[in-house]
Write an enzyme that holds these catalytic residues in place. Sequence first.
Site: not given
Ligand code: 5GP
Length: 114
Positions: A30-31, A87, A93-94, A100-101
């Site tokens: 995760d970034i 999420n 919180g998505q 994604h898991l």
């Molecule tokens: P969500 O909030 O949708 O459950 O999680 C999305 C996740 O994707 C977040 O934890 C966010 O840090 C990660 N994310 C968003 N953009 C990128 C990206 O460009 N690269 C990577 N590796 N992770 C990302």
Amino acid sequence: MTQCLFCSIVSKQIPATILYEDDSVVAFRDIGPQAPVHFLVIPKRHLTTLNDLVVGDEHLIGHMVLTAQQLAAKEGISESGFRLAMNCNREGGQTVYHIHLHVLGGRGMSWPPG
Ligand code: 5GP
Ligand code: ZN
């Protein structure tokens, strides 16, 4: 789905630190890590939210969980413990609309999450 961020990671148009890849899933860090270990396991096939899963996707979801379990072991967090989270939509919180898991570990986790 050329506009989808995670489809772009799958197609290598956007770089990511990839931990594992096979025919159906990709795992990458995760970034914006929320824990010392934080990576994502995603299907290569675009699925916008968990609401899009249908009968027939059981194997894919099970494969994502087993991939998470195996990578958690490689990352050294099997015994200390880890959390899996998916999420769905705004109140879940998505923020990225390709399922994604999350795999989080390396610190204590509170429950319930905020
Ligand atoms: P969500 O909030 O949708 O459950 O999680 C999305 C996740 O994707 C977040 O934890 C966010 O840090 C990660 N994310 C968003 N953009 C990128 C990206 O460009 N690269 C990577 N590796 N992770 C990302
Ligand atoms: Zn996508």
